[in-house]
Design an enzyme around this catalytic site. Sequence first.
Site, PDB file in Angstrom:
ATOM      1  N   GLU A  16      61.515  16.002  30.882  1.00 53.29           N
ATOM      2  CA  GLU A  16      60.829  14.909  30.184  1.00 53.29           C
ATOM      3  C   GLU A  16      60.072  15.399  28.954  1.00 53.29           C
ATOM      4  O   GLU A  16      60.041  14.724  27.921  1.00 53.29           O
ATOM      5  CB  GLU A  16      59.840  14.204  31.126  1.00 53.29           C
ATOM      6  CG  GLU A  16      60.482  13.451  32.292  1.00 53.29           C
ATOM      7  CD  GLU A  16      60.741  14.332  33.506  1.00 53.29           C
ATOM      8  OE1 GLU A  16      60.702  15.580  33.388  1.00 53.29           O
ATOM      9  OE2 GLU A  16      60.998  13.790  34.596  1.00 53.29           O
ATOM     10  N   GLY A 433      79.255  31.614  15.741  1.00 52.05           N
ATOM     11  CA  GLY A 433      80.198  31.008  16.677  1.00 52.05           C
ATOM     12  C   GLY A 433      80.066  29.518  16.850  1.00 52.05           C
ATOM     13  O   GLY A 433      80.956  28.754  16.527  1.00 52.05           O
ATOM     14  N   SER A 434      78.916  29.082  17.379  1.00 54.53           N
ATOM     15  CA  SER A 434      78.831  27.654  17.678  1.00 54.53           C
ATOM     16  C   SER A 434      78.442  26.863  16.433  1.00 54.53           C
ATOM     17  O   SER A 434      77.720  27.356  15.563  1.00 54.53           O
ATOM     18  CB  SER A 434      77.818  27.410  18.788  1.00 54.53           C
ATOM     19  OG  SER A 434      76.552  27.866  18.413  1.00 54.53           O
ATOM     20  N   ARG A 516      63.868  24.229  24.212  1.00 56.96           N
ATOM     21  CA  ARG A 516      65.195  24.667  24.620  1.00 56.96           C
ATOM     22  C   ARG A 516      65.195  25.140  26.069  1.00 56.96           C
ATOM     23  O   ARG A 516      64.367  25.956  26.467  1.00 56.96           O
ATOM     24  CB  ARG A 516      65.654  25.778  23.683  1.00 56.96           C
ATOM     25  CG  ARG A 516      66.938  26.407  24.085  1.00 56.96           C
ATOM     26  CD  ARG A 516      67.969  26.415  22.982  1.00 56.96           C
ATOM     27  NE  ARG A 516      69.184  27.083  23.456  1.00 56.96           N
ATOM     28  CZ  ARG A 516      70.145  26.475  24.121  1.00 56.96           C
ATOM     29  NH1 ARG A 516      70.072  25.188  24.379  1.00 56.96           N
ATOM     30  NH2 ARG A 516      71.211  27.150  24.532  1.00 56.96           N
ATOM     31  N   TRP A 562      72.005  36.161  32.209  1.00 57.62           N
ATOM     32  CA  TRP A 562      71.683  34.743  32.109  1.00 57.62           C
ATOM     33  C   TRP A 562      72.203  33.929  33.297  1.00 57.62           C
ATOM     34  O   TRP A 562      72.269  32.709  33.256  1.00 57.62           O
ATOM     35  CB  TRP A 562      72.177  34.168  30.773  1.00 57.62           C
ATOM     36  CG  TRP A 562      71.233  34.531  29.655  1.00 57.62           C
ATOM     37  CD1 TRP A 562      69.990  35.085  29.787  1.00 57.62           C
ATOM     38  CD2 TRP A 562      71.438  34.355  28.249  1.00 57.62           C
ATOM     39  NE1 TRP A 562      69.424  35.269  28.541  1.00 57.62           N
ATOM     40  CE2 TRP A 562      70.282  34.835  27.589  1.00 57.62           C
ATOM     41  CE3 TRP A 562      72.492  33.829  27.485  1.00 57.62           C
ATOM     42  CZ2 TRP A 562      70.155  34.813  26.199  1.00 57.62           C
ATOM     43  CZ3 TRP A 562      72.356  33.810  26.096  1.00 57.62           C
ATOM     44  CH2 TRP A 562      71.201  34.292  25.471  1.00 57.62           C
ATOM     45  N   ASP A 600      79.778  38.426  22.590  1.00 60.71           N
ATOM     46  CA  ASP A 600      78.331  38.250  22.454  1.00 60.71           C
ATOM     47  C   ASP A 600      77.569  38.985  23.542  1.00 60.71           C
ATOM     48  O   ASP A 600      77.851  38.816  24.723  1.00 60.71           O
ATOM     49  CB  ASP A 600      77.976  36.754  22.577  1.00 60.71           C
ATOM     50  CG  ASP A 600      78.417  35.966  21.357  1.00 60.71           C
ATOM     51  OD1 ASP A 600      78.296  36.493  20.244  1.00 60.71           O
ATOM     52  OD2 ASP A 600      78.874  34.818  21.530  1.00 60.71           O
ATOM     53  N   CYS A 645      70.630  38.764  20.077  1.00 62.91           N
ATOM     54  CA  CYS A 645      69.515  37.943  19.595  1.00 62.91           C
ATOM     55  C   CYS A 645      68.220  38.753  19.672  1.00 62.91           C
ATOM     56  O   CYS A 645      68.136  39.715  20.406  1.00 62.91           O
ATOM     57  CB  CYS A 645      69.343  36.726  20.474  1.00 62.91           C
ATOM     58  SG  CYS A 645      70.748  35.654  20.438  1.00 62.91           S
ATOM     59  N   HIS A 696      66.615  28.985  14.334  1.00 61.15           N
ATOM     60  CA  HIS A 696      65.715  28.395  15.329  1.00 61.15           C
ATOM     61  C   HIS A 696      64.770  27.393  14.690  1.00 61.15           C
ATOM     62  O   HIS A 696      63.887  26.861  15.331  1.00 61.15           O
ATOM     63  CB  HIS A 696      64.927  29.491  16.046  1.00 61.15           C
ATOM     64  CG  HIS A 696      65.823  30.445  16.775  1.00 61.15           C
ATOM     65  ND1 HIS A 696      66.272  31.604  16.203  1.00 61.15           N
ATOM     66  CD2 HIS A 696      66.393  30.365  17.994  1.00 61.15           C
ATOM     67  CE1 HIS A 696      67.063  32.219  17.070  1.00 61.15           C
ATOM     68  NE2 HIS A 696      67.160  31.488  18.157  1.00 61.15           N
ATOM     69  N   CYS A 728      72.028  33.378  14.450  1.00 60.50           N
ATOM     70  CA  CYS A 728      72.557  33.078  15.781  1.00 60.50           C
ATOM     71  C   CYS A 728      73.468  31.854  15.652  1.00 60.50           C
ATOM     72  O   CYS A 728      73.704  31.371  14.537  1.00 60.50           O
ATOM     73  CB  CYS A 728      71.376  32.820  16.729  1.00 60.50           C
ATOM     74  SG  CYS A 728      71.830  32.770  18.465  1.00 60.50           S
TER      75      CYS A 728
END
Length: 757
Positions: A16, A433-434, A516, A562, A600, A645, A696, A728
Amino acid sequence: MKTSVIGYPRIGALRELKFACEKYFKGNVTESELFHTAKHIRCTQWTQQRENGLDFIPSNDFSLYDNVLDTAVLFNIIPDRYKALGLSALDTYFAMARGYQGDKGDVKALAMKKWFNTNYHYIVPEADDGTELKLTGTKPFDEFREALELGIQTKPVITGAFTLLKLVRFTGTKTEKDFIAQTAEAYAKILEQFAALGAEWVQFDEPYLVFDLSADDIALFQELYRTILERKSGVKVLLQTYFGDIRDCYREAVSLPFDGIGMDFLEGKQSLSLVLQNGFPQDKALFAGVVNGKNIWKNQYSKTVTVVEELKKQCSQVVLSTSCSLLHVPYTLKNETALDEKYTKHFAFAEEKLSELSELKAILDSNLPCQTEEYAENAALFAEKRDSVDKKVQEKVNEIQPSDFFRLPEFSQREKIQKEKYHLPILPTTTIGSFPQTAEVKANRRKWKDGAISDEDYIKKTQEQIAECVAFQESIGLDVLVHGEFERNDMVEYFGENLSGYLFTEKAWVQSYGTRCVKPPVIWGDVGRKKPMTVAWSVYAQSLTKKPMKGMLTGPVTILNWSFPREDISLKESAYQIALAIREETLDLEKNGINIIQIDEAALREKLPLRKSDWYSEYLDWAIPAFRLVHSGVKPQTQIHTHMCYSEFTDIIPAIENMDADVITFEASRSDLQILQSLHKNHFKTQVGPGVYDIHSPRIPSVAEMKDSLHKMLKIVSKEKLWVNPDCGLKTRGVLETKPSLKNLVEAAKEVRNENI
Ligand code: GLN
Ligand code: ZN
């Protein structure tokens, strides 16, 4: 026996707070609506903790963005450039966190760094010679009062004085020493004010104490607390440490007049022996971190009870606590409806950890702990056999040969071969990449997952997105293209879903930074590749262009770091299993005509042990080989990129070089260029792409700004070695800011190339 938690998650069980903040950033809700959501989250959580019978309920563990930034603002550590914007207090706070670009000015965000060995990132406070460190904020007091209104007496949590001074970046000539008096005064004031409000305990978080400490560090710690604790004013002070043990300052810590000391008995390898060998003062409470604040597995009560019984022999008062803040685990299992109970019965998220604490309390309060029902149930669960073995995977790991860790020919020969093959200009441009995950991109994936559209329609739509992305990259003149990663929700979850041995949650979000969050998958069993995972997307993207298309994989160390790892096999073994799976994918990409492949390792640094003496033996000695295992089998012409990163790797440069990649891109635009100096000093051979565009932040970097970065970089890195790219991936950014930013980036590279450097 009493129970405590160091801190609780704060993004909201259904994120939220994230959504409220993002709406606020877009101007879709007002400040007071945002505050309302925040208050609701705090009150819900306090109430829940009380209902679970928790004795020490934390407050001020809440944050709108980051708790270190909160502490900086609390003590007026606000650089002038943010004050000068003349924004409201809230907007100044967010400007420090995210940068500001608007009619009041254009300022970059403060630097962001990894929080110790976690995947949380904090905002680095910045002080200059003009900074006056003093208590100006009221957040901890406001939140304490807010809880009191619910009838809940909380334990306020504040970043400790020592850790704060160690984390501040001093940009002028003054150093931490020049701020000791001001800092001690400000913290003493905190205690006085809490005393006036009727607080019983205040918790100072001092995780920095678990690092290797110098004599100066220890002296600083002592000097600060001697002064602060003189003015306790009747409030009890808890020195809370976590993420390791405090072997370098245990004796100093126990001899200062703290009322409680919090130690981590899970990551702190020497915590137990420190207490047993040195004893523990009878006038203090030991807050024993025995419930894991980082992993999601149930606590094994037999082990915990053994530790606590040992501690009870030495300490008159033991409080059961978590090993660190629960910030690093998801909220609750209640929102997981899809996972089979045969798995979830082994899990404990934040809420379930509250129950564990209360069960442990009941067990330890009983005369015969091992005969309690809770204990027996837990023992039975741990005795059960789990379906986690895959013989094939284990065989493959056993068959790994020493030569599988070495790529041939060596780097400089490959570099020549690749220069001839690709004919890239100097300062080649690429992205990480993204591309932006627009509402459309997410909707396409969602519909497919929900079964609302067919595989065919999903593929067609995704291919359209790829085609548009490739066309855009060609139109602005990028040199090495990417397909955009539209098929991925997350760089780890995507691979997890395509590998065997993984389990997935629905709502198990963990905050990574600010708004994030990530949803780490759970490694349940042995990990292997079921089928090709990225090949079709990359091959399709390559078919649309003559420019090289970079294949995009996530490396084994990052996948492991991760994910929520297993506790029944070693991290090394898991890493090698994953490495073999990604190796198969790498070779498959190469076989299908993808000649540049990025693997990565965004999170390589993440689990680096906090103590230097453990770096190699406990981590790098298997993490680097795991990466090499992935790419050692490719042809000399195939160019292997990697990406990391938060480039705090100045101190592990030899290890990074040892990954033996051909190109490495990393974050650099928020930090200074110190990393490049270190690369230079270490005669780093690998080609480098230090980010020139901070992704960022929503700011659009100008051509001039990026040219300036490149000029600075070229003073240190030779033009033959330098790549031009963002920090990034762009997935969290909007299309509107991404397109002009990338255009500027390519333009900056072109202009610098034309300067005859
Ligand atoms: N290739 C990934 C992306 O672009 C890398 C992300 C990361 O480093 N965190 O999103
Ligand atoms: Zn990155």
